[in-house]
Design an enzyme around this catalytic site. Structure first.
Site, short mmCIF file in Angstrom:
data_model
loop_
_atom_site.label_atom_id
_atom_site.label_comp_id
_atom_site.label_asym_id
_atom_site.label_seq_id
_atom_site.Cartn_x
_atom_site.Cartn_y
_atom_site.Cartn_z
N GLU A 29 0.83 -1.22 0.00
CA GLU A 29 0.00 0.00 0.00
C GLU A 29 0.86 1.26 0.00
O GLU A 29 2.06 1.22 0.27
CB GLU A 29 -0.95 0.01 1.20
CG GLU A 29 -0.25 0.13 2.54
CD GLU A 29 -1.15 0.77 3.60
OE1 GLU A 29 -1.60 1.91 3.40
OE2 GLU A 29 -1.37 0.13 4.65
N LYS A 90 -5.77 10.46 0.55
CA LYS A 90 -5.84 9.14 1.17
C LYS A 90 -7.01 8.42 0.51
O LYS A 90 -8.17 8.83 0.67
CB LYS A 90 -6.04 9.30 2.68
CG LYS A 90 -6.19 8.01 3.45
CD LYS A 90 -6.35 8.31 4.94
CE LYS A 90 -6.95 7.12 5.67
NZ LYS A 90 -7.30 7.44 7.06
N VAL A 110 -5.56 0.34 2.97
CA VAL A 110 -5.76 -1.12 2.86
C VAL A 110 -6.94 -1.41 1.94
O VAL A 110 -6.83 -2.21 1.01
CB VAL A 110 -5.96 -1.74 4.26
CG1 VAL A 110 -6.44 -3.18 4.16
CG2 VAL A 110 -4.66 -1.68 5.06
N ASP A 142 -17.35 5.31 13.77
CA ASP A 142 -16.09 5.23 13.03
C ASP A 142 -15.61 3.79 12.93
O ASP A 142 -15.00 3.26 13.86
CB ASP A 142 -15.03 6.12 13.68
CG ASP A 142 -13.80 6.29 12.80
OD1 ASP A 142 -13.71 5.62 11.75
OD2 ASP A 142 -12.93 7.10 13.14
N SER A 144 -13.51 1.48 10.11
CA SER A 144 -12.73 1.61 8.87
C SER A 144 -13.37 0.86 7.71
O SER A 144 -13.86 -0.27 7.86
CB SER A 144 -11.33 1.06 9.10
OG SER A 144 -10.62 1.08 7.87
N ASP A 146 -11.77 -0.52 5.62
CA ASP A 146 -10.95 -1.72 5.41
C ASP A 146 -11.74 -2.99 5.75
O ASP A 146 -11.56 -4.03 5.10
CB ASP A 146 -9.71 -1.70 6.32
CG ASP A 146 -8.71 -0.61 5.96
OD1 ASP A 146 -8.89 0.07 4.93
OD2 ASP A 146 -7.73 -0.45 6.72
N LYS A 163 -3.95 -1.93 15.54
CA LYS A 163 -3.44 -1.12 16.66
C LYS A 163 -4.43 -1.03 17.78
O LYS A 163 -5.63 -1.00 17.54
CB LYS A 163 -3.26 0.31 16.18
CG LYS A 163 -2.10 0.49 15.38
CD LYS A 163 -1.70 1.96 15.49
CE LYS A 163 -0.54 2.11 14.59
NZ LYS A 163 -1.02 1.79 13.26
N1 PSU Z 1 -2.51 1.49 10.37
C1 PSU Z 1 -1.18 1.75 10.44
N2 PSU Z 1 -0.59 2.54 9.52
C2 PSU Z 1 -1.30 3.09 8.50
C3 PSU Z 1 -2.70 2.77 8.41
C4 PSU Z 1 -3.26 1.98 9.37
O1 PSU Z 1 -0.54 1.28 11.34
O2 PSU Z 1 -0.73 3.82 7.67
C5 PSU Z 1 -3.49 3.29 7.26
C6 PSU Z 1 -3.80 2.14 6.30
O3 PSU Z 1 -3.70 2.61 4.98
C7 PSU Z 1 -5.26 1.82 6.63
C8 PSU Z 1 -5.78 3.18 6.97
O4 PSU Z 1 -5.96 1.23 5.56
O5 PSU Z 1 -4.75 3.79 7.72
C9 PSU Z 1 -7.06 3.12 7.75
O6 PSU Z 1 -7.62 4.40 7.80
P1 PSU Z 1 -9.11 4.56 8.37
O7 PSU Z 1 -9.01 4.23 9.82
O8 PSU Z 1 -9.41 6.01 8.11
O9 PSU Z 1 -9.98 3.64 7.59
MN MN Z 2 -12.49 6.11 10.09
#
Ligand code: PSU
Ligand code: MN
Length: 306
Positions: A29, A90, A110, A142, A144, A146, A163
């Site tokens: 990614e 992003k 992701v 919220d 993701s 993903d 995380k």
């Molecule tokens: N977790 C990490 N590093 C990152 C991300 C997640 O440790 O860079 C990034 C990945 O690209 C993941 C995105 O898909 O953050 C998720 O963002 P959101 O929570 O806004 O969906």
């Molecule tokens: Mn989010």
């Protein structure tokens, strides 16, 4: 019938050659480069991760949106551009068509990378950590994108778990609801990114790449579309002390709340805040785990290509 998506894809010569010869390819990614790590460590890490994939017998395909094309496999100057860009979007599922149609620069998350990998016929994707259900999602909603992508798009995602800025228990519940298997490699429990053990069991432990490949192929042979999460814990010598990182994550979450951070800005904000609070030590851990995942993912891609 020609595939209309093909017009939007541009493979590098190395990726086109690897796929023509049916050699294993691993997707990588670009949000981690543009939004997840600072320059110049992001560029150095992107190059090193590609080298680890090659050293383990697969071809790395870093994916990004550039010049109105989904670029599958980047030249070194493209990596350098992305690593220094201040204006990269992003790109998750929601953002992909707009950024592609406008010709703007986009770093894929992701979810975004899974979509592009599937379009390009790549079965294995290596990242750091997946997005998930955020703490307090009952109020903030919220979750993701993903996780939805894992539910529908057939790509194996190798990660160091999720995380603990997230609610890991709810993230695993969500994946279960959507039929996404979570396989752990090297230990029974799901990994927690900066630390090895999330305290939550994975569905199944499979250490051997050939056995992982057999399992994943079986899922897809049955027509069970969707991803598989392969969790590989950070190497022990790079792990952060649990109590320390947990306290700093609490502080980062409190800072995000008090500053009113919302939407797609939440994850990059928390990553940057944790990096600052740990005096950069979280970055060293982050780099070590991504490189380790690259090794696990390359072995899996080699096994799937057999
Ligand atoms: N977790 C990490 N590093 C990152 C991300 C997640 O440790 O860079 C990034 C990945 O690209 C993941 C995105 O898909 O953050 C998720 O963002 P959101 O929570 O806004 O969906
Ligand atoms: Mn989010």
């Amino acid at each position: 019938m020609t595939d209309p998506a093909a017009a939007w894809l541009q493979r590098s010569p190395a990726i086109a050659a690897a796929q023509a010869a049916k050699r294993p390819v691993v997707a990588l990614e670009s949000t981690i480069i543009a939004h997840g790590m600072p320059y110049p460590e992001n560029l150095r890490t992107a190059r090193e991760v590609e080298a680890v994939v090659r050293d383990h017998g697969a071809e790395p395909a870093t994916i990004a949106v550039m010049g109105g094309r989904i670029r599958v496999g980047l030249a070194d100057e493209d990596l350098a551009l992305l690593a220094q860009a201040k204006d990269a979007h992003k790109v998750s599922r929601r953002d992909l068509p707009a950024v592609l149609a406008s010709g703007e620069l986009g770093a894929t998350t992701v979810a975004g990378t899974m979509i592009c990998a599937a379009l390009a016929g790549i079965e294995v994707f290596v990242t750091g950590g997946i997005g998930g259900v955020h703490r307090g999602a009952g109020e903030s909603f919220d979750i993701s994108a993903d996780l939805q992508e894992l539910a529908r798009t057939s790509v194996a995602v190798v990660c160091a778990g999720a995380k603990s800025i997230l609610d890991i228990g709810l993230t695993l519940e969500y994946l279960e609801t959507h039929g996404v298997p979570v396989v752990s490699c090297g230990q029974d429990n799901f990994a927690a990114f900066y630390t090895r053990d999330s305290g939550f069991a994975a569905d199944r432990r499979i250490d051997d790449a050939a056995a992982q490949a057999r399992f994943i192929r079986t899922k897809w042979d049955l027509g069970l579309a969707g991803g598989v999460v392969v969790s590989a814990p950070v190497p022990a010598e790079a792990e952060m002390p649990r109590a320390e990182i947990d306290a700093l994550i609490e502080q980062a979450l409190a800072d995000a709340r008090s500053q009113g951070i919302a939407g797609k800005a939440v994850t990059p904000f928390l990553l940057a805040r944790i990096r600052a609070l740990t005096g950069g030590r979280s970055l060293a851990t982050n780099i070590a785990l991504v490189k380790h995942n690259a090794e696990v993912g390359a072995r899996l891609a080699v096994a799937l290509a057999r």
